[in-house]
Write an enzyme that holds these catalytic residues in place. Structure first.
Site, short mmCIF file in Angstrom:
data_model
loop_
_atom_site.label_atom_id
_atom_site.label_comp_id
_atom_site.label_asym_id
_atom_site.label_seq_id
_atom_site.Cartn_x
_atom_site.Cartn_y
_atom_site.Cartn_z
N TYR A 134 42.56 40.03 30.38
CA TYR A 134 42.98 38.81 29.29
C TYR A 134 42.56 39.61 28.16
O TYR A 134 41.60 40.44 28.10
CB TYR A 134 42.26 37.70 30.01
CG TYR A 134 42.74 37.01 31.08
CD1 TYR A 134 44.05 36.24 30.95
CD2 TYR A 134 42.01 37.15 32.17
CE1 TYR A 134 44.44 35.68 32.34
CE2 TYR A 134 42.60 36.50 33.18
CZ TYR A 134 43.66 35.91 33.27
OH TYR A 134 44.16 35.22 34.41
N LYS A 190 52.27 40.72 32.58
CA LYS A 190 52.29 39.69 33.69
C LYS A 190 52.67 38.56 33.27
O LYS A 190 51.64 38.11 32.41
CB LYS A 190 51.01 39.90 34.61
CG LYS A 190 50.80 38.95 35.76
CD LYS A 190 49.66 39.28 36.57
CE LYS A 190 49.63 38.09 37.82
NZ LYS A 190 48.73 36.92 37.38
N SER A 193 41.39 42.31 39.00
CA SER A 193 41.15 41.57 37.84
C SER A 193 39.91 42.03 36.83
O SER A 193 39.07 42.40 37.27
CB SER A 193 40.64 40.12 38.41
OG SER A 193 40.37 39.09 37.32
N THR A 213 47.73 40.16 31.23
CA THR A 213 48.36 38.90 31.60
C THR A 213 48.72 37.77 30.32
O THR A 213 47.86 37.67 29.48
CB THR A 213 47.34 38.07 32.50
OG1 THR A 213 47.10 38.88 33.59
CG2 THR A 213 47.87 36.49 33.09
#
Ligand SMILES: Cc1cc2nc3c(=O)[nH]c(=O)nc-3n(C[C@H](O)[C@H](O)[C@H](O)COP(=O)(O)O)c2cc1C
Ligand SMILES: CC(C)CC(=O)C(=O)O
Length: 365
Positions: A128, A231, A105, A154
């Site tokens: 992100y 994603k 992440s 994402t």
């Protein structure tokens, strides 16, 4: 002796402070999406073939050019140090030992370089889209230098959704745990509890760029030569656009029930996305994410045309239970179950699962 998955879940719940458990286990809104994917998978029934030579079942596969011991990856999850002091380093060691992919992440609590040094398997980096593109560029270049093999953007979280458990707990990331790959000054909103408010939701409104569109993917293309994965895609329309924009893989996902409430579950969306990719005759792989709790779930996803699956919370349960050992045990458990399902389904390799191997999960849209 290794435990069954639900025993790791129970052990993690017992060990972790209540608000951390709620952050891991919780969902958005009414939490309808926490169970939707599981229900869809449970409704699907396997249709086995018999008298097939299954004396040697080989679960190995390739995902974006990386060899995996099984069609399995660990989903990106923020702040593994909430579960164990070694954090992502322990998870990376375990994924390597099991031979599966780890997606790190953007909000990892260990540095990209230290994670890469501990990993013996392939790594992807999840992003992100931040307002500050210089920060993103720096992170991407560090990932390239450390040998990460793909970027996962994402796309289901222009902001973090309202998650009632986190709001109720005034959830904030504890001060000794940091998103160490990002500059301190961009992370301050994630720390510091306020009653009735989630700090990570506040942080996302502060730092995420919710104005980005398909056209902005060009910036990522100019910034890196790494393959791009999206994603959180849930419709054929977006799968078509992704393919047009040269995306290398799609992760069909409801973000583990943490983003849009009342959506169609990821397993129910898989068929239309696989068909859209096929119709476009594109080199784009498809991964199913969310609610994977049994080796049979991997088989169901493959029958519906996925190339692999991702698992999220079970890895955190293993991590909270016993670090590297726990994550390895959880991953091996899923892989052992999958190997048995291969034999009993008459499907000795991952490409032997036909569309007719599972009943249809839902009506078409
Ligand atoms: C504690 C936690 C943190 C997460 N952090 C991220 C993240 O940083 N980026 C991301 O794209 N998804 C994140 N997710 C979503 C997961 O990648 C994944 O979609 C989801 O957990 C899959 O469902 P499962 O937990 O039922 O397997 C997170 C999920 C959890 C439970
Ligand atoms: C820190 C959060 C934005 C991580 C996340 O994606 C999640 O909690 O689902």
């Amino acid at each position: 002796m290794a435990l069954a998955l639900h025993a790791y879940e129970a052990a993690a719940k017992e060990r972790l402070p209540g608000p951390v458990w709620d952050f891991f286990a919780g969902g958005s809104g009414t939490e309808s999406m926490l169970t939707a994917g599981r229900k869809a998978l449970d409704r699907m029934q396997l249709r086995p073939r018999c008298l097939v030579d299954v004396s040697h079942c080989d679960p190995r596969t390739r995902l974006l050019g990386s060899d995996l011991a099984a069609p399995l990856a660990v989903a990106p999850m923020a702040y593994h140090r909430l579960a164990h002091p070694e954090g992502e380093v322990a998870t990376a060691r375990a994924a390597g030992e099991a031979g599966v992919l780890l997606t790190v992440s953007m909000f990892a609590s260990r540095t990209l370089e230290v994670i890469a040094a501990a990993a013996s398997g392939p790594l992807w980096l999840q992003l992100y889209w931040l307002r500050n593109r210089a920060v993103m560029r720096d992170l991407i270049h560090r990932a390239e230098a450390a040998g990460y093999r793909a970027l996962v953007l994402t796309v289901d979280a222009p902001r973090v959704a309202t998650r009632p458990r986190d709001a109720r707990n005034g959830w904030a990331i504890p001060p000794d745990i940091r998103a160490v790959n990002l500059p301190e000054e961009t992370m301050s909103a994630s720390h510091g509890s306020r009653a009735g408010e989630s700090a990570i939701a506040r942080h996302s409104r502060d730092q995420f760029d919710s104005s980005i569109t398909w056209a902005d993917l060009a910036w990522l293309r100019e910034t890196t030569s790494l393959p791009l994965v999206l994603k959180g895609v849930l419709t054929a329309e977006d799968a078509e656009l992704a393919v047009k924009h040269g995306v290398s893989a799609l992760i069909v996902s409801n973000h583990g029930g943490r983003q849009l409430d009342f959506a169609r579950s990821a397993p129910e969306c898989l068929t239309e996305i696989v068909e859209a990719v096929k119709a476009a005759d594109a080199e784009c792989q498809v991964v199913l994410d969310g609610a994977i709790r049994h080796g049979a779930d991997i088989a169901k996803a493959l029958c519906l045309g996925a190339d692999a699956v991702m698992t999220g919370r079970p890895a955190l349960w293993g991590l909270a239970h016993s670090g590297t050992e726990g994550v390895t045990a959880v991953l091996r458990h899923l892989m052992d179950e999958f190997e048995e399902v291969m034999a009993l389904m008459g499907a000795p390799t991952p490409t032997d699962f036909p569309r007719t191997g599972v009943t249809q999960p839902t009506c078409p849209h």
